[in-house]
Motif scaffolding. Structure first.
Motif, PDB file in Angstrom:
ATOM      1  N   THR A  85     -12.596 -32.060   3.467  1.00 23.94           N
ATOM      2  CA  THR A  85     -12.283 -32.288   4.885  1.00 23.94           C
ATOM      3  C   THR A  85     -10.775 -32.212   5.079  1.00 23.94           C
ATOM      4  O   THR A  85     -10.001 -32.510   4.155  1.00 23.94           O
ATOM      5  CB  THR A  85     -12.781 -33.672   5.349  1.00 23.94           C
ATOM      6  OG1 THR A  85     -12.098 -34.687   4.603  1.00 23.94           O
ATOM      7  CG2 THR A  85     -14.286 -33.815   5.141  1.00 23.94           C
ATOM      8  N   THR A  87      -8.729 -34.112   6.576  1.00 21.56           N
ATOM      9  CA  THR A  87      -8.053 -35.399   6.347  1.00 21.56           C
ATOM     10  C   THR A  87      -7.817 -35.640   4.860  1.00 21.56           C
ATOM     11  O   THR A  87      -6.707 -35.985   4.435  1.00 21.56           O
ATOM     12  CB  THR A  87      -8.894 -36.557   6.922  1.00 21.56           C
ATOM     13  OG1 THR A  87      -9.115 -36.325   8.311  1.00 21.56           O
ATOM     14  CG2 THR A  87      -8.186 -37.888   6.708  1.00 21.56           C
ATOM     15  N   ASN A  88      -8.877 -35.459   4.073  1.00 22.52           N
ATOM     16  CA  ASN A  88      -8.750 -35.691   2.630  1.00 22.52           C
ATOM     17  C   ASN A  88      -7.852 -34.654   1.962  1.00 22.52           C
ATOM     18  O   ASN A  88      -7.126 -34.969   1.014  1.00 22.52           O
ATOM     19  CB  ASN A  88     -10.130 -35.690   1.972  1.00 22.52           C
ATOM     20  CG  ASN A  88     -10.890 -36.989   2.235  1.00 22.52           C
ATOM     21  OD1 ASN A  88     -10.283 -38.016   2.528  1.00 22.52           O
ATOM     22  ND2 ASN A  88     -12.210 -36.936   2.157  1.00 22.52           N
ATOM     23  N   LYS A  90      -5.267 -33.280   3.298  1.00 25.17           N
ATOM     24  CA  LYS A  90      -3.878 -33.675   3.592  1.00 25.17           C
ATOM     25  C   LYS A  90      -3.440 -34.832   2.689  1.00 25.17           C
ATOM     26  O   LYS A  90      -2.314 -34.835   2.165  1.00 25.17           O
ATOM     27  CB  LYS A  90      -3.747 -34.081   5.056  1.00 25.17           C
ATOM     28  CG  LYS A  90      -2.298 -34.414   5.465  1.00 25.17           C
ATOM     29  CD  LYS A  90      -2.191 -34.747   6.934  1.00 25.17           C
ATOM     30  CE  LYS A  90      -0.728 -34.932   7.349  1.00 25.17           C
ATOM     31  NZ  LYS A  90       0.000 -35.896   6.506  1.00 25.17           N
ATOM     32  N   ALA A 155      -5.776 -44.388   0.912  1.00 22.81           N
ATOM     33  CA  ALA A 155      -6.630 -43.651   1.856  1.00 22.81           C
ATOM     34  C   ALA A 155      -8.109 -43.767   1.495  1.00 22.81           C
ATOM     35  O   ALA A 155      -8.958 -43.139   2.146  1.00 22.81           O
ATOM     36  CB  ALA A 155      -6.207 -42.185   1.882  1.00 22.81           C
TER      37      ALA A 155
END
Length: 728
Positions: A85, A87-88, A90, A155
């Motif tokens: 994904t 987000t992950n 990044k 995270a």
């Protein structure tokens, strides 16, 4: 020897101040130099000349990347998510960007570019390659890496580390384990002898000798390659024998004080008698350990020498520092007004309970001991040797968690990867075509899950490829795959003129295990022959050495059976805190043989020397056994329990190598001291009676008289009394 040690003991007692100051000065000087020079341990277990090591040398020479550069694999795991994904992606990219800020890093392999993501997309890894050797990656670089991965951890992405950098997961060197062993030893001595003074003395001298040994070992790491495990073994063995050796001399000294002997005279005689047995026992352990040098394996040589140093200083402090402390303490070590009830009973009886039981039912007891030994030894027939991999580390270790994640995401064989070196220097035609042909054939093996394309060097004479087996690093099928490639290499060389070599951690461990297996029969032969010669000289008997060696072989078989039962088959693993069963440590059998032989001969000497001393006075076989067991039984029991407690305390460590050595040695000492020496040996001696002491006349004439019982001291004392009476 007894006369020399008698004089040493007397001199040390009369010059106690000089002796105490001398030892203290040596201890402080040694530790100070060691701290200033700083230790420089290595963790890698290697053997020059094995196939995997030769292949590794070729990589270092022919490929610019070399073979020993530091490398750490960062493993990411999204427990309930997808690492692909945005987000992950990044988060991981930011983490790796921060990692790359370290100027000592050569490259960072991004998992999204290198496609190192599992099919389920929840596990990925990135390789961090350093510019420096794996042994020289600094603590600062590691701290930077650990600080960087906090980004992904915050995270919610589990992030673990694994690799060849030695500082990443150093071997434990004890600490709390030694403290546990010392505390238990203290209470055993207090319970046995009923004195806080007596309990403190052997521990004080053992720690003094061990401190000097540790200092010398730390200094030695700056001059020779030495593994961290060497220090752990030296501490384990030095502490155990140091307490035991001091205890044997203390017991003799206390007995003589109870017989109203003058303090200095008692000290001298205790060192001359029990000290002789201590010197003999210590030299036996040292020679047995030094015998490991004959095997020709560097890391075994380092382990044996460091352990031998710790035993040497345990002996030296026992026969020099201990007499000086005795003289300082005086009669307080055994005040007559506080003579304990159990000692009065011991003095009045001609034998102890266990001695009477053993001599009354020798046949039954011998049969039971043999049945116990055979039963415990049965698992040893399934013995499999190997080297502990990251999958056998404690679950609290980041390398163990990384191992489990890589297995889950990429298969069991991912942690078994083999590096294949292809040498085409003898190919006269198209070298690239020959290399491709051989690589293609190797990749088609049924046990290979995946094979990478070849990577040639600049000259084109050599190429590297990587094979991923289908099974784990310690699986028999992986070993068969390596053996199969070695076998095929011969035919490939004949037909294609390409030399095939295998290296990598898995191949290296397999080769080390095979080399150690080959060395085992040589070392066992050395130990058996050495024992037969040594004990024949000491006890002037044919039967005693044969009995001692057979008892030792029972101890080794039973100890290996215990090891297989617990560590390989996994029984009682939760009780002992073993996270995963696996093969027996490849160097454990050969090291157990060396250490347990020395310790077994300790108990043999301390018990049988007392029996022989009684026999020389009474010429009655049964009375000599009863008398020997009475005088040495309590001390051997205490000494055995102390040694067991010291070794067993290392079961509290998390490192599987240290744990397996500690528990195996603890079991081996327990079996040898209580089943073999205190039970089987006297039972068999009772069955054979006077024949135990048979020695052919021609042999009696040629072997030297070492007099470890100290019988010549009686003549020495008689001479002194005669001179004194003449002067009066």
């Amino acid at each position: 020897m007894a006369k020399i040690l008698y004089k040493v003991g007397r001199w040390c007692a009369q010059n106690r101040g000089k002796v105490l100051f001398g030892w203290m000065a040596v201890l402080i000087a040694t530790l100070t130099i060691a701290i200033v020079m700083k230790p420089n341990f290595i963790n890698a277990l290697t053997i020059p000349g094995i196939p995997a090591e030769k292949a590794s040398d070729v990589i270092k020479k022919e490929f610019s990347s070399g073979g020993d550069a530091g490398s750490i694999r960062v493993v990411f795991y999204a427990k309930n998510g997808d690492l692909t994904t945005p987000t992950n992606q990044k988060v991981i990219s930011d983490t790796l960007s921060n990692v790359q800020k370290d100027t000592n890093i050569a490259s960072v392999m991004n998992p999204y570019q290198m496609k190192t993501i599992s099919r389920t997309k929840d596990i990925a890894f990135a390789d961090v390659n350093y510019k420096v050797d794996k042994t020289k990656v600094s603590e600062k670089s590691l701290d930077h890496l650990k600080e960087s991965i906090k980004i992904s951890k915050k995270a919610g992405i589990q992030t673990e580390l694994t690799g060849n950098v030695e500082k990443l997961s150093p071997i434990e060197r004890g600490g709390s384990s030694e403290a546990i062993g010392i505390v238990v030893a203290f209470f055993i001595i207090v319970f046995t002898f009923g004195s806080l003074v007596v309990a403190g003395l052997p521990i004080l001298t053992a720690i003094s000798g061990l401190g000097i040994s540790i200092g010398l070992i730390l200094i030695g790491t700056n001059f020779v390659d030495m593994q961290s495990i060497s220090m752990t073994l030296a501490i384990m063995i030095g502490l155990a024998v140091g307490i035991d050796y001091a205890l044997f001399i203390i017991a003799r000294h206390r007995q003589q004080l109870r017989d109203r002997m003058e303090v200095t005279q008692s000290i001298a005689k205790a060192v001359g008698t029990s000290g002789s047995a201590v010197v003999f026992a210590g030299l036996t352990v040292i020679i047995a350990l030094s015998g490991l040098c004959l095997v020709g394996i560097p890391f075994l040589t380092a382990m044996s020498i460091t352990s031998a140093i710790s035993v040497l200083f345990a002996v030296l402090v026992s026969i020099t520092l201990m007499p000086a402390i005795f003289a300082l303490v005086g009669n307080r070590i055994n005040p007559l007004r506080k003579k304990s009830k159990d000692f009065r009973k011991s003095d009045s009886a001609e034998s102890n309970f266990w001695g009477r039981i053993v001599t009354r039912y020798p046949v039954l007891i011998a049969i039971v001991c043999l049945l116990v030994a055979i039963t415990v030894s049965i698992p040893a027939f399934n013995l499999k040797l190997g080297i502990a991999d990251n999958g056998m580390k404690d679950t609290s270790d980041t390398q163990r968690r990384a191992y489990d994640l890589l297995t889950k995401g990429f298969g069991e064989g991912f942690n078994s990867q083999l590096v294949v070196v292809l040498d085409a220097t003898k190919v006269s035609g198209d070298k690239q075509a020959a290399l491709q042909k051989v690589a293609s054939g190797l990749g088609k093996n049924d046990e290979v899950a995946f094979a990478t394309p070849i990577m040639p060097n600049k000259s084109g004479d050599y190429a590297l490829m990587q094979l991923t087996p289908k099974h784990g690093p310690n699986d028999d099928k992986t070993k068969k795959l390596v053996d199969n490639i070695h076998h095929k290499a011969k035919s490939i060389m004949k037909t294609d003129k390409v030399n095939v070599m295998i290296t990598g951690v898995t191949a290296m461990n397999i080769d080390i295990s095979e080399k150690l297996s080959e060395a085992l029969p040589i070392f066992v032969s050395f130990i058996v022959i050495f024992a037969l010669i040594l004990l024949t000289i000491v006890f002037r008997s044919i039967f005693v050495p044969l009995k001692a060696v057979l008892g030792f072989l029972l101890t080794i078989a039973s100890t290996l059976g215990f090891g297989v039962f617990v560590f390989q088959e996994g029984h009682l693993k939760d009780f002992f805190g073993i996270t995963k069963e696996g093969p027996i440590l490849a160097f454990l059998p050969i090291f157990l043989i060396g250490i347990l032989f020395g310790l077994a001969m300790d108990y043999e000497v301390f018990l049988v020397s007392h029996i022989r001393e009684e026999y020389m006075h009474t010429k009655d076989a049964e009375k000599s056994i009863l008398g020997g067991m009475k005088h040495s039984g309590k001390v051997i029991t205490a000494a055995g329990l102390i040694m067991i407690s010291v070794f067993a305390s290392f079961a509290f460590t998390k490192d599987v190598m240290v744990k397996s050595m500690g528990l195996s040695l603890a079991f081996g000492v327990a079996f040898d001291a209580f089943i073999v020496r205190m039970t089987l040996v006297p039972a068999v001696m009772k069955l054979f009676g006077d024949k135990v002491w048979y020695l052919p006349k021609w042999l009696d004439k040629i072997i030297p008289n070492v007099d470890i019982e100290g019988s010549t001291l009686n003549d020495l004392e008689d001479e002194k009394d005669e001179k004194l009476s003449r002067s009066i």
